[in-house]
Each structure stands twice: as structure tokens, then as C-alpha cells.
Scaffold this active site. Structure first.
Site, short mmCIF file in Angstrom:
data_model
loop_
_atom_site.label_atom_id
_atom_site.label_comp_id
_atom_site.label_asym_id
_atom_site.label_seq_id
_atom_site.Cartn_x
_atom_site.Cartn_y
_atom_site.Cartn_z
N TYR A 616 -1.63 7.52 14.41
CA TYR A 616 -1.05 8.88 13.63
C TYR A 616 -1.80 9.89 14.50
O TYR A 616 -2.39 9.57 15.47
CB TYR A 616 -1.18 9.24 12.18
CG TYR A 616 -0.20 8.75 11.41
CD1 TYR A 616 1.13 8.66 11.37
CD2 TYR A 616 -0.55 8.29 10.00
CE1 TYR A 616 2.47 8.48 10.94
CE2 TYR A 616 0.09 7.55 9.88
CZ TYR A 616 1.50 7.85 9.72
OH TYR A 616 2.83 7.05 9.25
N ARG A 758 1.03 -1.76 -3.76
CA ARG A 758 2.59 -1.75 -3.59
C ARG A 758 2.36 -2.42 -5.37
O ARG A 758 3.53 -2.45 -6.47
CB ARG A 758 2.98 -3.02 -2.73
CG ARG A 758 3.68 -2.30 -1.81
CD ARG A 758 4.14 -3.35 -0.69
NE ARG A 758 4.89 -3.00 0.33
CZ ARG A 758 4.16 -2.34 2.08
NH1 ARG A 758 2.54 -3.29 1.43
NH2 ARG A 758 4.55 -2.60 2.68
#
Length: 805
Positions: A616, A758
Site C-alpha cells: 500500500y 482467519r
């Protein structure tokens, strides 16, 4: 078949006797360069599993070997004037010479032809052979002859070691660490018969050179080691098989991995590698002989299943390679982890860790032994260590309290009296490491588990709503100490997708405040905000509509211009082209981060994280893969960090002084020429100097050319290295999926917190469930949920006991 084993080590001898025992009609020859019953080396270590395999294959050989075994259960650490011992580890050792003599005698009894004093230059010397076993060691001439086909990779490691023996019995597998003015030495010591032990001395190359051992002959090196480890040797002399050598007796370990294990030579014989010729495992876990023996067992078993005929040889060798490659890579990876631990322990752990934690770190160095595995081996020792750890403060190793800035990193209140203090849970059980509290600035987390920031792509015009309240609220009730909001964008053009949340308006700030207030009122969790800017990875579809793909030109939501450190495309030929940032762009983006930080503070967040990872915007400045500027913001790492540090300083200045800020970085780009773990240490030091409280250690996602080495806890070594070498607390993230992982990481001092992603998506109450799974009942549940707690705990208890539901 006509079988020739080139090399009379454990692999060649054992394969030869197995094939002859099963089919006496085979002609089997073992060709060895040394004299009969002559070998070099000291002791070798076996596992119980290897011995069970050998007993199934040939009980007579197993009986002869076991009669000569030295058995021990304990591992002892000698470190900083202390001796710490842990039991239940179950090793067996035997002299290498004794082992080979047993195998040689068994071969002779079965009719295997042993050919000694025979130098083999080439496999082509055996024109009548059907099968040639190239078990000719780490410097295999056969492997080197066919290097193009067999694709060997040899990596020489930096540490130096000398392999010695001593006429002294050690009751435990002993590790002795000694500090010198130039650095640390360590000795690996284990018994292999009633009166003799192996004594391996190891040190970094720099320490070896500083002591002038590169100029020392074998006798001088032995005298040096005797002086260094005099207290442990208690007057016993060190012995060497290398006294006859000229020059240094110190070696570098070589790791061998081969892409292909067998071939058919020009004479029609099939040649297959075995033992050290095809793979090596560092002595730190003592598996070289184990691997060689199990190679022989697997190949013999494959012939037994397929039939002992020439026609079956190619199919048998293919299955052998397929089955053994997976298993040996597991062992080699574990050995690599253990080897790396010993290579860096002097620099990274010896001075930083107290003996108790150093012992735990050493025991779990390979990542094959975990927290709960240690409990099975030695429950009393582990619970004693858990009590010791729970009584410690939260100060990171390597960061002395006197050096910490006021209000920077506070230790949790602990009982006075030091390491002997008891810190049990209210119910009387020992507190597992993952459930010990952690304090940073004014924020005390109830345990060491974080819900990772996980993009949901469910916002509208940057505004979070009921979905986010339910998502984050459910996880705040699930037992984790800190729930991190997903990366929240500081401006409309900072978004990854149109569905990413923002904090560029007061309306968005109020929406976040609603969620923060709910978490604070309904749970005892803290909640954190991660601020970021997508940069060159922005203006894309939601993943389920086309991951990383630009928004369609004819879609309902238009693309927006992208900016980055340098002009680039994330997906070459696909992504929109990002423009290199100007000074005006930098000023605008910095102001956006400051405004978003003020709104995060006003919304009541307990924690702030700056996203400088994953390609990013701020990451695009840090990585040389994405920053090729020629101004003061490009070039050397110091320059590439300049703009991210400017942004960090700006938000630190307006963020509440009593609340912490972490920084997420990509500690490894997994691409040649990109950021390395060594760079990550320097990045962490720079952010630490700027006022960062923790480094959140992720990796990758900077380039599609990346080739990560995945596996459980695969990014934890980055958190470990940064924590010790940069002296700053860290967050470990990546493939951390069970309480055992978290406990092992925290207990070893590899990180201060663990971010779990997750598993928390699959189960919002993952932390509560894992507490129940490991039998820790003192973790408080939300009052409305408490009726479910006993049932869950009872179910896990029955499962652990092997009872039917």
C-alpha cells in the site's frame, strides 16, 4: 537383482542387509573407501520411532543395536551459572563406529559382499549392476557427476563447529553456553556408550576468527575448548579423530537438497541417492543417521510391495522419491529452524533472555516441539515455567526499563520477590502464557490475543454500519483482548475498493464511535483502529468480484486516480497506473492521516496502528521493489523510510499520549532485491526511535513475483528477530491457528502479542473456545453466554480423554 551400494555408511549397509535378508538370491555389494571395521566420528542419536521401524524390518539388527544404546530422557541447560533440566525427551545414542560394526557384521552373516579400501570414482565402474545406491556422503562423487540431472543445492552455513569426544558420562543431553570477550560458544554434549560422550563445540564465524582459531591446529583448538568448558569437563580430556589433520579442524555445516533423487545411467543401471548424498540435517536435532536409515527402510519396503524385479525399478524409485521427499523436507525444515537458532543465539538470545526463558526458547527452537508437547514430556517443569513467566513483567527483552521513555512501555503489576513469585489463576490453576495480561502505556490487555484487522468490504461511501457493529461486536465478546478494525482509509482515493471504510468525515467518525462505545459497554475487550492508504493497489473490485482487478469502466462506481512512491502498476498490464507522489501530494496525504487520527481519538479507540505493509502507499516508499525515486525519498533505506516516518511523526503528535501506536510492516518481500528480515530490523528501529510502541510483523503482498515459504507460524521468526535485535515489542501474525501456537510464541519470547485472523472469521469466540480446549477455565465469559461454558469445557475434556461424545 545385482545391487551395489557405494558408501558403507548406515544407509548403504542397512539397505544392503534388508534386501539380502528378504531375497537372498540378490547379489548385494557394499563398497567402502575405509578399512574394515574402521570409521570416524563419535556418537549418533536415534529416535524411538526409528528404532520401531528398524525392529519391524529386521529384529536381529535392532536387538544388537539396542543392546549398545545409551538412553536418556533429560535435557540440561548450563547457562549463566545456572543448571536447568527438563525430562521426558526420550533419546538414545550409540557410537558411530559401534553402529557400523553391527551393520557390517549383520551384512556378513547374511551374505552381503563387503568391499573395503575401495575408492569409487564413478558408477560406471559397475557395468553389471542393475541398481546402484549412491550413499557416498555429503561430497558424493556420484551426485556431482550427474549434477545437471539431480539438481543438488548445497548451502554452506556461517557457524563453525568442531566434532569432539570425551571419556565422561553425561546423564542428560547437555547444552553448555559460555561467554567470551568476543562472543558466545555453545557445546552440544550427549552420551553414546557407558563411558563416552560426543562433545560438539560451535560458534559464529566472527567469534571463531576473533579468537584466532582459524590459525589454530587441531591440538591447539582442543586445548582452547578444554579451557573454555573446564567446569563442565571436570578434568576430562577432549578427544578428536582429526588430530592428524593439518590446518583447522573446524567445519561449516552444509545443507544438501536435491531436486531429483535417481536416474538411469548410460550403461542401463538405475542410480539412486541415499543418506547425506541426497539430504543433510543439522546436528542441532541429530537426524542425519535417522534420515539415512529411514531412506533404506522406505526403498526396501517399496521393492517388497512392487516385487523384486529389474522391470519394477523405475516405478519403485519414483515412489521412493515421492514419499521420502515430503518426510525429509519436514525434518530438514525443523533442523534448519534449530540450526538458525544456534547460529543467532549469541547475538539474539544469550544476553537478552533470562535462563528460564532461554531454556524454553531452546527446547522449542525447531518448532516441532510445542507448548502442549512440552506438557506431555514434563508437566511439572512446564507448569513451573508458566508460573515463572506469569510473574514476569511485560518489558520486552533487550529494552531495559531505564531506557524506556516515560509512559512508553509499562510493566504489569506483578508480585514482588522476582522469579519465585507465584502467579496462579483465581481458581488455582496455572495461567497459560496466552492468557497473561499485557500493559502498554495506559492500556492493559487481558490476554495476548488480538483479532487481526480483516478487510470486509461492506462499507458504503466509507461509512460503517450494522454489519460492522455485529462483526466487531461478536469478536469483542469472543475472548480476545484487542479487536482491530479493518484498514480504514484516510480519504476517498485511499480506499482499496469502493466498499472500504473511511475516516475522512465527521459522519464516519460518529459511526465508528457507535461501535467503539458498544464494545466498551458490552465487553472487556479493547478496540483498535488501523489507518492506511491503498496507494497503487486502490480503485479495485471487491475480491469476490475480481481480486486486485480495476473497477470496470462501465460499472456503477468510477475509478479514481492512484498515487505511489514511484509510477507503477501493481498488476503489470492490468492495474491502473499510479503516479509518483509530488510534494503537494505528500502534504495532502499527511494532513489526511492527521485528520483521521484526530477522529479516531474522538471516537474513543484504545489503540492506533499505522499500515506500512503489503504494497500500500506507505509500503510503496519502503520497498525498493516499488520505490525508485531519485530525490531524498528514494535510494537507501534511510531515505525510503523518510516519508512513512513523516506520517508517523505527524499522527503520533496528535494521538493521545497515554495510548499506544503500533506499525504494521512487511518484514520480508519474498522477492530477490526486496525487503529482507535484516532490513526489517532497521525499519523497526527507525519507527521505535520515532515513538512507535510495537511492530506488527507481516510480510509479502508487495509484488506478485513473491515466493513465500508458507507453514504454521511462518512469519513468527520475523517478529522474534525484530523483538530481540531492535529491542521493541512485536505482534506475530500469520498461520497462527491454535492455542498451542500462541502459547509457544509468547512463552518463548518470540513476540508479545499474537494476531489471529482467519480462525476468528470462522469462529468469533475462537479465544474462548481455545481456552476451553486446553482446560483453562478461568477466562471470563460474557454473562449471557456463561451457560454454554461448562458444556463446551466438558466436551473438550471428553475428547481429550478419548471418550465418545
Amino acid at each position: 537383482m545385482n545391487i551395489v551400494c557405494i558408501g558403507g555408511g548406515p544407509a548403504g549397509l542397512y539397505f544392503g542387509l534388508l534386501m539380502k535378508a528378504r531375497h537372498p538370491e540378490h547379489r548385494v555389494r557394499v563398497v567402502e573407501r575405509n578399512r574394515p571395521y574402521d570409521t570416524f566420528g563419535w556418537g549418533v542419536v536415534f529416535s524411538d520411532a526409528t528404532m520401531e521401524n528398524m525392529r519391524r524390518c529386521d529384529a536381529e539388527t535392532a536387538d544388537a543395536i539396542e543392546a549398545q544404546f545409551a538412553h536418556w530422557d533429560d535435557i540440561e541447560l548450563r547457562f549463566k551459572g545456572r543448571r536447568i533440566r527438563s525430562g521426558g525427551h526420550g533419546f538414545v545414542g550409540i557410537g558411530r563406529k559401534k553402529l557400523l560394526n553391527i551393520l557390517q557384521a549383520r551384512c556378513e552373516a547374511l551374505g552381503v559382499q563387503l568391499c573395503f579400501d575401495a575408492e569409487v570414482e564413478s558408477d560406471l565402474a559397475f557395468a553389471d549392476a542393475d541398481l546402484i545406491i549412491a550413499s557416498d556422503g555429503i561430497n558424493s562423487r556420484i551426485r556431482n557427476r550427474y549434477a545437471v540431472t539431480l539438481q543438488p543445492e548445497l548451502i554452506t552455513r556461517p557457524n563453525r563447529y568442531i566434532w569432539l569426544g570425551v571419556k565422561k558420562r553425561f546423564e542428560a543431553f547437555t547444552f553448555d553456553f559460555q561467554r567470551t570477550p568476543h562472543g558466545w560458544f555453545q557445546a552440544h554434549i550427549y552420551q553414546f556408550d557407558a563411558e563416552t560422550s560426543t562433545f560438539i563445540v560451535e560458534c559464529p564465524e566472527s567469534v571463531w576468527l576473533a579468537h584466532g582459531l582459524d590459525r589454530a591446529g587441531p591440538e591447539e583448538s582442543i586445548r582452547f575448548c578444554e579451557g573454555l568448558f573446564a567446569e563442565t569437563l571436570e578434568g576430562a580430556e577432549l578427544l578428536s579423530n582429526a588430530r592428524h589433520l593439518r590446518g583447522s579442524a573446524w567445519l561449516n555445516f552444509q545443507r544438501v537438497v536435491c531436486g531429483q533423487w535417481w536416474l538411469q545411467n548410460e550403461q542401463g543401471a538405475h542410480v539412486v541417492l541415499m543418506g547425506d548424498a541426497v539430504h543433510t540435517a543439522h546436528f542441532a536435532i541429530g537426524s542425519g543417521t535417522k534420515l539415512a536409515i529411514e531412506d533404506a527402510i522406505e526403498l526396501a519396503n517399496q521393492f517388497e510391495q512392487a516385487g523384486h524385479s529389474r522391470e519394477q525399478i523405475p516405478a519403485v524409485l519414483a515412489r521412493y522419491q515421492e514419499r521420502r521427499r515430503v518426510e525429509t523436507l519436514k525434518i530438514q525444515n525443523a533442523a534448519w529452524n534449530a540450526m538458525e537458532w544456534f547460529e543467532v543465539c549469541g547475538e539474539r538470545y544469550c544476553d537478552q533472555l533470562e535462563p528460564e526463558q532461554f531454556m524454553y526458547s531452546m527446547l522449542t527452537r525447531s518448532q516441532r516441539i510445542s507448548h502442549e508437547n512440552l506438557r506431555l514430556r514434563d508437566k511439572a517443569w512446564l507448569e513451573g515455567y508458566e508460573r515463572w513467566l506469569a510473574a514476569r513483567g511485560t518489558q520486552a527483552p533487550g529494552v531495559k526499563a531505564a531506557e524506556a521513555a516515560p509512559g512508553r512501555s509499562q510493566a504489569a503489576e506483578t508480585p514482588s520477590g522476582g522469579g519465585a513469585s507465584r502467579s496462579d489463576a483465581p481458581g488455582g490453576s496455572v495461567v497459560p502464557p496466552m492468557f497473561t495480561p499485557y500493559t502498554l502505556r495506559s492500556v492493559t490487555l487481558k490476554n495476548r490475543v488480538i483479532v487481526s484487522p480483516m478487510a470486509q468490504y461492506m462499507a458504503k461511501d466509507g461509512l460503517v454500519g450494522d454489519y460492522h457493529l455485529v462483526h466487531l461486536g461478536a469478536r469483542a465478546l469472543g475472548g480476545a483482548a484487542l479487536v482491530m478494525a479493518e484498514m480504514t482509509c484516510v480519504s476517498p482515493d485511499a480506499r482499496i475498493t469502493p466498499a472500504c471504510p473511511g475516516l475522512w468525515s465527521d459522519e464516519q467518525g460518529a459511526a465508528w464511535a457507535r461501535i467503539v462505545d458498544w464494545v466498551h459497554r458490552q465487553s472487556d475487550a479493547k478496540i483498535g483502529m488501523q489507518l492506511g492508504h491503498a496507494g497503487p493497489k486502490g480503485s479495485t473490485c471487491r475480491p469476490w468480484d475480481g481480486e486486485d482487478l480495476p473497477l470496470p469502466a462501465d460499472g456503477p462506481e468510477p475509478n479514481w486516480p492512484l498515487i505511489a512512491a514511484s509510477g507503477q502498476q501493481y498488476l503489470e498490464g492490468v492495474s491502473a497506473f499510479a503516479q509518483a507522489m509530488t510534494r503537494a501530494d505528500m502534504d495532502r496525504v499527511t494532513a489526511d492521516f492527521v485528520a483521521a487520527t484526530r477522529r479516531a481519538a474522538a471516537a474513543g479507540f484504545d489503540w492506533l496502528e499505522l499500515h506500512c505493509a503489503h504494497g500500500y502507499l506507505l509500503s510503496s516508499f519502503i520497498s525498493p521493489l516499488t520505490n525508485w525515486r531519485s530525490d531524498e525519498y528514494g535510494g537507501a533505506l534511510e531515505n525510503r523510510l523518510r516519508y512513512p516516518l513523516e506520517v508517523f511523526a505527524a499522527i503520533r503528535a496528535v494521538w493521545l499520549e497515554h495510548l499506544p501506536i503500533s506499525v504494521r510492516i512487511s518484514a520480508h518481500d519474498w522477492v530477490e532485491g526486496g525487503i529482507t528480515p535484516a532490513d526489517a530490523v532497521q525499519i523497526a528501529k527507525a519507527f521505535k526511535a520515532a515513538g512507535a510502541d510495537l511492530i506488527d510483523c507481516s510480510s509479502g503482498q508487495v509484488s506478485k513475483k513473491q515466493k513465500p515459504s508458507y507453514g504454521r507460524m511462518f512469519q513468527t521468526p520475523f517478529a522474534d528477530r525484530i523483538r530481540q535485535e531492535a529491542g521493541i515489542p512485536t505482534i506475530a501474525v500469520g498461520a497462527i491457528s491454535e492455542a498451542d501456537h500462541v502459547n509457544t510464541i509468547i512463552a518463548a519470547g518470540r513476540a508479545d502479542l499474537c494476531a489471529v485472523a482467519r480462525p476468528h472469521l470462522a469462529n468469533p469466540a475462537w479465544t474462548l473456545a481455545e481456552a476451553a480446549r486446553i482446560g483453562f477455565k478461568e477466562l471470563a465469559w460474557p454473562k449471557p453466554y456463561r451457560s454454554a461454558k461448562p458444556q463446551l469445557e466438558a466436551g473438550f475434556a471428553r475428547a481429550a480423554a478419548g471418550a465418545k461424545p
